[in-house]
Design a protein around this motif. Structure first.
Motif, PDB file in Angstrom:
ATOM      1  N   ILE A 192      -2.861   4.508  -3.884  1.00 43.98           N
ATOM      2  CA  ILE A 192      -2.147   3.548  -4.727  1.00 43.98           C
ATOM      3  C   ILE A 192      -1.798   2.282  -3.937  1.00 43.98           C
ATOM      4  O   ILE A 192      -1.323   2.350  -2.797  1.00 43.98           O
ATOM      5  CB  ILE A 192      -0.847   4.169  -5.279  1.00 43.98           C
ATOM      6  N   ALA A 193      -2.027   1.138  -4.574  1.00 41.68           N
ATOM      7  CA  ALA A 193      -1.578  -0.144  -4.041  1.00 41.68           C
ATOM      8  C   ALA A 193      -0.948  -0.920  -5.180  1.00 41.68           C
ATOM      9  O   ALA A 193      -1.329  -0.762  -6.341  1.00 41.68           O
ATOM     10  CB  ALA A 193      -2.752  -0.923  -3.453  1.00 41.68           C
ATOM     11  N   ARG A 194       0.010  -1.745  -4.844  1.00 39.26           N
ATOM     12  CA  ARG A 194       0.686  -2.548  -5.870  1.00 39.26           C
ATOM     13  C   ARG A 194       0.659  -4.011  -5.479  1.00 39.26           C
ATOM     14  O   ARG A 194       1.104  -4.382  -4.398  1.00 39.26           O
ATOM     15  CB  ARG A 194       2.133  -2.088  -6.057  1.00 39.26           C
ATOM     16  N   ARG A 195       0.124  -4.849  -6.390  1.00 39.44           N
ATOM     17  CA  ARG A 195       0.044  -6.277  -6.134  1.00 39.44           C
ATOM     18  C   ARG A 195       1.412  -6.933  -6.246  1.00 39.44           C
ATOM     19  O   ARG A 195       2.353  -6.356  -6.809  1.00 39.44           O
ATOM     20  CB  ARG A 195      -0.927  -6.946  -7.115  1.00 39.44           C
ATOM     21  N   LEU A 199       0.857  -1.185   0.000  1.00 36.69           N
ATOM     22  CA  LEU A 199       0.000   0.000   0.000  1.00 36.69           C
ATOM     23  C   LEU A 199       0.891   1.232   0.000  1.00 36.69           C
ATOM     24  O   LEU A 199       1.618   1.494   0.964  1.00 36.69           O
ATOM     25  CB  LEU A 199      -0.910  -0.012   1.238  1.00 36.69           C
ATOM     26  N   HIS A 200       0.863   2.004  -1.098  1.00 34.06           N
ATOM     27  CA  HIS A 200       1.770   3.140  -1.248  1.00 34.06           C
ATOM     28  C   HIS A 200       1.195   4.448  -0.712  1.00 34.06           C
ATOM     29  O   HIS A 200       1.896   5.445  -0.646  1.00 34.06           O
ATOM     30  CB  HIS A 200       2.118   3.327  -2.729  1.00 34.06           C
ATOM     31  N   GLY A 201      -0.082   4.473  -0.372  1.00 31.43           N
ATOM     32  CA  GLY A 201      -0.658   5.697   0.182  1.00 31.43           C
ATOM     33  C   GLY A 201      -1.273   6.593  -0.877  1.00 31.43           C
ATOM     34  O   GLY A 201      -1.523   6.183  -2.019  1.00 31.43           O
ATOM     35  N   ARG A 239       3.948   8.159  -4.034  1.00 29.05           N
ATOM     36  CA  ARG A 239       3.625   8.624  -2.685  1.00 29.05           C
ATOM     37  C   ARG A 239       4.409   9.886  -2.316  1.00 29.05           C
ATOM     38  O   ARG A 239       4.258  10.393  -1.211  1.00 29.05           O
ATOM     39  CB  ARG A 239       3.905   7.521  -1.666  1.00 29.05           C
ATOM     40  N   ILE A 240       5.242  10.386  -3.229  1.00 28.40           N
ATOM     41  CA  ILE A 240       5.924  11.653  -2.975  1.00 28.40           C
ATOM     42  C   ILE A 240       5.307  12.722  -3.865  1.00 28.40           C
ATOM     43  O   ILE A 240       4.438  12.450  -4.671  1.00 28.40           O
ATOM     44  CB  ILE A 240       7.449  11.537  -3.217  1.00 28.40           C
ATOM     45  N   GLY A 241       5.751  13.954  -3.729  1.00 29.13           N
ATOM     46  CA  GLY A 241       5.132  15.066  -4.432  1.00 29.13           C
ATOM     47  C   GLY A 241       5.425  15.088  -5.920  1.00 29.13           C
ATOM     48  O   GLY A 241       6.238  14.318  -6.437  1.00 29.13           O
TER      49      GLY A 241
END
Length: 594
Positions: A22-25, A7-9, A219-221
């Motif tokens: 965002i999530a990555r399988r 889970l990347h947030g 997950r960053i700007g």
């Protein structure tokens, strides 16, 4: 949770009116979730029951969510996307939809695993400090002024074309620059506070490509993502400065030839037409990771009726600035893509004739070079064969894939409407008949007349003299073959010249002339169409869609119609419905960039 899920947030700097997560399988596919779905997914640990999860989500969501709501979201939203799996199946392979875009990186193979990539990224991260960047760019300006304004950039290229061994050396240097390009994506990702994944290679439009998995940049700007997107071409500049330094240290001009070709690699990477660095730069500026996923809704939003209203509702989910950027890109790229496809179909006979004859001569000449013991010339000829084979294979691959997608789309659109299906079939048959008649009747352009190769070294065994016109004589003419008074010399018909533009690959790169022009030939051998590192960054977009390093899918499990580093994603809509949308910065910079 499914095995390997991350889970990347929240997606930072998003161009959507509602926040995206965002999530990555574990299989690399990226999934875009609504806030509610993300809260549910982050509360699942395999131990809490639905009631406990409901209390936890309600407190974080600031709205009451029942245990029944949780069961519905898990079974109908998260499981179809492969985010969660039934109890006891945690270690099994996820059976969920994957993105399958037409122009996406295929056949991933890891070269540097995540641990080695992290070490490489740490080693080069200091090059992204603002002071260092300013010095590098200033030095690059000085280098270009000297090379193009005083020394003469084409002279080193001509010297290389005169020596087969030097061509092989420049080829190796160009491949090294592609690898260093990926180090730029990985180190920029690390410098911005994200964690790069692996560096690998694959096939992009049938051309060998490299990619870097920088999915974590979501997950960053926005500034960090743009730095990562530009990190590849920035390292190309660093590499060219190193080559210029090697020239001053050794006096060997082939280093400057590598510098000259490096400029073409940078220009190619910055083109936003296909999923190279320029595509992701534009997407991050707009805050929309999957630009190709927005082509269909934007075009449908122009149509009246129910579908038009639904598409306008989806487009309205973008901020005004994002809508402007994406709409401009769509309305520019769609006519260009359609025009290029039509132009390619019209010229298909001359393309096939020229490529076939050129490849035949290339293979025969290369074989003769090896038989005669000219090993170096034979090896260079092999490069020329690959330059011709790759675009030919690419034409077949794209034709089959595109034809299949159009057939399936027409079948879906006409399902249950026999009259419309008959009309579509009739129009298609009429179009193919007219095009076929144009091909066989000579209405379409003919192959180019045969010409000697510009760079004979790339085409060993191919005649370097202009074809001698054959003289025609009248029946009463002298036996010596001299034409008599009224006879005129008629040149014998010859097929198109070897290495015409027909041998070039997809529109993503400069076409590689089979004749081996000083610049195009040398470059095409390394950065042929779509070959440059396509960042393999996983890019999310839309609601309820699944994305992987470059494509996107709908939560329903169907692959959205896509048109053509390297990235895609599939997002899941809030608690209501889900819609499809789609990495390697790979380089196919997806979002890893090819």
């Amino acid at each position: 949770m499914s095995a390997g899920l991350r889970l990347h947030g929240e997606y930072q700097g998003s161009g959507f009116t509602e926040p995206k997560y965002i999530a990555r399988r574990g299989d690399g596919q990226v999934v875009q979730l609504s806030r509610l779905l993300y809260l549910v997914a982050s509360s699942i640990d395999g131990v809490r029951d639905a009631e406990t999860i409901a209390h936890r989500v309600s407190a974080r969501f600031a709205r009451e969510v029942s245990a029944e709501n949780i069961r519905y979201l898990v079974e109908n939203k998260l499981e179809p996307l492969g985010v969660t799996v039934p109890d006891g199946q945690e270690s099994e392979e996820v059976d969920a939809p994957r993105s399958d875009l037409l122009l996406a990186l295929k056949g991933h193979r890891v070269i540097f695993d995540e641990r080695r990539t992290a070490r490489i990224a740490r080693t080069f991260a200091w090059l992204h400090r603002p002071t260092v960047v300013a010095l590098v760019l200033a030095a690059a300006v000085v280098m270009d002024v000297w090379l193009f304004g005083f020394f003469g950039a084409i002279e080193p290229v001509l010297e290389v074309l005169d020596q087969p061994v030097l061509i092989l050396i420049v080829f190796v240097l160009t491949v090294a620059s592609l690898v260093f390009h990926e180090f730029g994506h990985a180190s920029a990702c690390r410098y911005g506070g994200a964690h790069p994944g692996c560096i690998g290679c694959g096939l992009f439009l049938i051309w060998p490509s490299m990619y870097t998995d920088v999915t974590d940049v979501y997950r960053i700007g926005r500034a960090g993502r743009l730095r990562t997107d530009l990190g590849g071409v920035y390292f190309n500049v660093v590499f060219m400065l190193a080559m210029a330094g090697a020239y001053f240290a050794t006096g060997s001009q082939f280093f400057l030839a590598a510098v000259y070709l490096g400029h073409f690699e940078i220009l190619e990477q910055l083109m936003p037409a296909v999923r190279l660095d320029g595509y992701y730069i534009l997407g991050d500026l707009a805050g929309v990771p999957d630009l190709y996923g927005k082509i269909k809704p934007i075009l449908l939003s122009l149509a009246p009726g129910r579908k038009g209203r639904a598409a306008r509702k989806e487009v309205a989910g973008l901020k005004r600035s994002a809508r402007t950027i994406v709409a401009t890109w769509v309305l520019t790229m769609v006519p260009l893509i359609v025009g290029e496809l039509g132009y390619a179909l019209w010229n298909l006979p001359r393309i096939v004739a020229t490529m076939t004859r050129s490849l035949t001569e290339q293979i025969v000449g290369t074989g003769s070079a090896f038989v005669d013991g000219r090993i170096v010339e034979g090896l260079v000829g092999v490069i020329g064969c690959v330059m011709l084979l790759c675009p030919m294979a690419g034409v077949v691959y794209l034709s089959v894939k595109l034809g299949g997608r159009l057939f399936r789309a027409a079948k879906r659109a006409t399902a249950g409407r026999p009259a419309l299906r008959v009309a579509v079939c009739a129009l298609t048959l009429a179009g193919l008949t007219g095009l076929g008649y144009a091909w066989v009747s000579g209405m379409t352009p003919q192959p180019l007349p045969k010409k000697p190769p510009i760079a004979p070294i790339l085409q060993p065994g191919v005649p370097t003299q202009e074809p001698t016109p054959r003289q025609a004589s009248t029946p009463s003419g002298p036996s010596s073959g001299e034409p008599s008074g009224g006879a005129s010399a008629v040149p014998s018909p010859t097929p198109g010249a070897a290495g015409s533009a027909g041998a070039a690959g997809p529109s993503d790169e400069p076409s590689a002339s089979a004749s081996g022009s000083a610049t195009a030939s040398a470059q095409a051998s390394v950065t042929a169409p779509g070959e440059p590192s396509a960042s393999d960054r996983a890019v999310p977009s839309g609601n309820g869609t699944v994305g992987e390093p470059a494509p996107s899918l709908s939560s329903g499990g169907t692959v959205p119609e896509a048109s053509p580093t390297a990235s895609e994603s599939v997002s899941a809509a809030p608690s209501e419905s889900t819609s499809a949308a789609p990495s390697g910065s790979g380089s196919p910079s997806a979002v890893t960039s090819p």
